[in-house]
Design an enzyme around this catalytic site. Sequence first.
Site, PDB file in Angstrom:
ATOM      1  N   LYS A  57      49.308  24.056  32.750  1.00  0.00           N
ATOM      2  CA  LYS A  57      48.133  23.949  33.639  1.00  0.00           C
ATOM      3  C   LYS A  57      47.110  22.987  33.030  1.00  0.00           C
ATOM      4  O   LYS A  57      46.425  22.251  33.747  1.00  0.00           O
ATOM      5  CB  LYS A  57      47.491  25.323  33.825  1.00  0.00           C
ATOM      6  CG  LYS A  57      48.288  26.264  34.709  1.00  0.00           C
ATOM      7  CD  LYS A  57      47.457  27.508  34.966  1.00  0.00           C
ATOM      8  CE  LYS A  57      48.266  28.601  35.626  1.00  0.00           C
ATOM      9  NZ  LYS A  57      47.557  29.876  35.652  1.00  0.00           N
ATOM     10  N   ASP A  79      44.323  30.338  23.171  1.00  0.00           N
ATOM     11  CA  ASP A  79      44.223  31.631  23.852  1.00  0.00           C
ATOM     12  C   ASP A  79      43.095  32.414  23.188  1.00  0.00           C
ATOM     13  O   ASP A  79      43.203  32.811  22.022  1.00  0.00           O
ATOM     14  CB  ASP A  79      45.559  32.388  23.739  1.00  0.00           C
ATOM     15  CG  ASP A  79      45.504  33.729  24.461  1.00  0.00           C
ATOM     16  OD1 ASP A  79      44.421  34.120  24.943  1.00  0.00           O
ATOM     17  OD2 ASP A  79      46.564  34.379  24.536  1.00  0.00           O
ATOM     18  N   ASN A 106      33.080  28.356  28.423  1.00  0.00           N
ATOM     19  CA  ASN A 106      33.072  28.675  29.857  1.00  0.00           C
ATOM     20  C   ASN A 106      34.122  29.719  30.266  1.00  0.00           C
ATOM     21  O   ASN A 106      33.932  30.430  31.248  1.00  0.00           O
ATOM     22  CB  ASN A 106      33.293  27.362  30.629  1.00  0.00           C
ATOM     23  CG  ASN A 106      33.766  27.578  32.036  1.00  0.00           C
ATOM     24  OD1 ASN A 106      32.967  27.770  32.958  1.00  0.00           O
ATOM     25  ND2 ASN A 106      35.086  27.572  32.243  1.00  0.00           N
ATOM     26  N   SER A 155      27.282  32.952  30.681  1.00  0.00           N
ATOM     27  CA  SER A 155      27.043  34.379  30.818  1.00  0.00           C
ATOM     28  C   SER A 155      27.149  34.691  32.301  1.00  0.00           C
ATOM     29  O   SER A 155      27.932  34.072  33.033  1.00  0.00           O
ATOM     30  CB  SER A 155      25.667  34.734  30.240  1.00  0.00           C
ATOM     31  OG  SER A 155      25.373  36.091  30.470  1.00  0.00           O
ATOM     32  N   TYR A 182      32.486  44.255  31.660  1.00  0.00           N
ATOM     33  CA  TYR A 182      32.123  42.857  31.966  1.00  0.00           C
ATOM     34  C   TYR A 182      30.659  42.634  31.601  1.00  0.00           C
ATOM     35  O   TYR A 182      30.312  41.648  30.942  1.00  0.00           O
ATOM     36  CB  TYR A 182      32.371  42.557  33.448  1.00  0.00           C
ATOM     37  CG  TYR A 182      32.085  41.114  33.835  1.00  0.00           C
ATOM     38  CD1 TYR A 182      32.827  40.060  33.298  1.00  0.00           C
ATOM     39  CD2 TYR A 182      31.074  40.797  34.746  1.00  0.00           C
ATOM     40  CE1 TYR A 182      32.565  38.739  33.664  1.00  0.00           C
ATOM     41  CE2 TYR A 182      30.817  39.481  35.114  1.00  0.00           C
ATOM     42  CZ  TYR A 182      31.562  38.453  34.571  1.00  0.00           C
ATOM     43  OH  TYR A 182      31.303  37.139  34.917  1.00  0.00           O
ATOM     44  N   LYS A 186      29.015  39.966  28.928  1.00  0.00           N
ATOM     45  CA  LYS A 186      28.109  38.903  29.370  1.00  0.00           C
ATOM     46  C   LYS A 186      26.736  39.028  28.687  1.00  0.00           C
ATOM     47  O   LYS A 186      26.052  38.027  28.482  1.00  0.00           O
ATOM     48  CB  LYS A 186      28.007  38.911  30.900  1.00  0.00           C
ATOM     49  CG  LYS A 186      29.318  38.496  31.568  1.00  0.00           C
ATOM     50  CD  LYS A 186      29.578  37.009  31.410  1.00  0.00           C
ATOM     51  CE  LYS A 186      30.980  36.639  31.059  1.00  0.00           C
ATOM     52  NZ  LYS A 186      31.200  35.193  30.886  1.00  0.00           N
TER      53      LYS A 186
END
Length: 321
Positions: A57, A79, A106, A155, A182, A186
């Site tokens: 990819k 990874d 990112n 974030s 999550y 963040k």
Amino acid sequence: MSRFGFASTADEVLEGKDLSGRTILVTGGYSGLGQETARALAAKGAHVILSGRDATKLSAAADEVATMTGARVDTLVCDLASLASIRAAGEEARERFAHIDVLINNAGVMAAPPGRTADGFETQFGTNHLGHFALTRELMPLIEKGSAQRIVNLSSRGHHLDRVDFYDPNYRNRDYDKWKAYGQSKTANVLFTRGLEDRFGGQGIHAYAVHPGGIQTNLGRHMSEQDRDWIADRMRKQAEESTEHSPQGWKTIPQGAATTVWAATAEELEARGGLYAEDCHVAAIDDANPVGGVRSYALDRGNADRLWALSEDLTGAKFPA
Ligand SMILES: NC(=O)c1ccc[n+]([C@@H]2O[C@H](COP(=O)([O-])OP(=O)(O)OC[C@H]3O[C@@H](n4cnc5c(N)ncnc54)[C@H](OP(=O)(O)O)[C@@H]3O)[C@@H](O)[C@H]2O)c1
């Protein structure tokens, strides 16, 4: 005051800029916001390095970005859910590249089912925060050789969902909650930004946390039908509350990449950092606003120091003092 806002695109933010001579590494570079960020920066002459875990990819995305922009595009397999892969990527990067001026952390995973990285960390904390912490450490010698250096950490407004649990960040002794996990990861991205600024701002390396907005990308891959309905309903209600000073609702991918490229290049951010940006401006610290701002616990120096020590401990990645 930034002249850009909610609806600005990455190309609009970068209009008139010349990024030739700058090397910018973007993690999660082959999809969603990462690829658009890389394309927009490459279109202004930056040498971009796309990083990601899937080599096939990665080369497809690199070919696409190079064809669209004519820029030099390199790839780096990494990874973030494996410290061994991160260390190997760091070693390879230090051999292949002379410097990195801007690092854009990112990549991310959201609302993942219960799971662990190769090193036993909870998937979201491990990938979104600890992986980037260790990768940044690996790349720091290259960043130190750069100029006007910046580190941008993606974030999310999702940081409103939870703080970092310093006693049990990896959900060993509490029930797993995919949204709180999550949120924790963040919040960690913002605290890492603060920690970086405190340690490296003095030598001209500045760090920024970014909420890109709500954008339909592959990030939603783990969401159930129920989650999708919940988010769609939330976004619809927020859009209805939208005002001139607080626009809300979905963004397109080019709009979603705008705050990242703004944080990576804006002149008004020169010589400052350790802040959280949304809609191409620096967000206010706000512990109550449900549709904006950064929570005070995410920029707190004590929390940032605590997370830094914990992250060094867990990953073994020690930054030079
Ligand atoms: N989209 C939004 O509404 C939104 C809102 C707030 C914040 N954000 C943040 O924006 C960032 C980019 O998200 P996006 O919306 O562009 O999502 P996306 O299209 O899913 O892109 C995320 C990227 O991260 C990569 N990634 C995931 N796990 C990885 C790992 N272990 N190692 C290396 N790379 C890994 C993915 O690669 P694979 O395909 O191989 O998994 C993918 O390239 C994320 O940090 C996200 O939290 C997004």
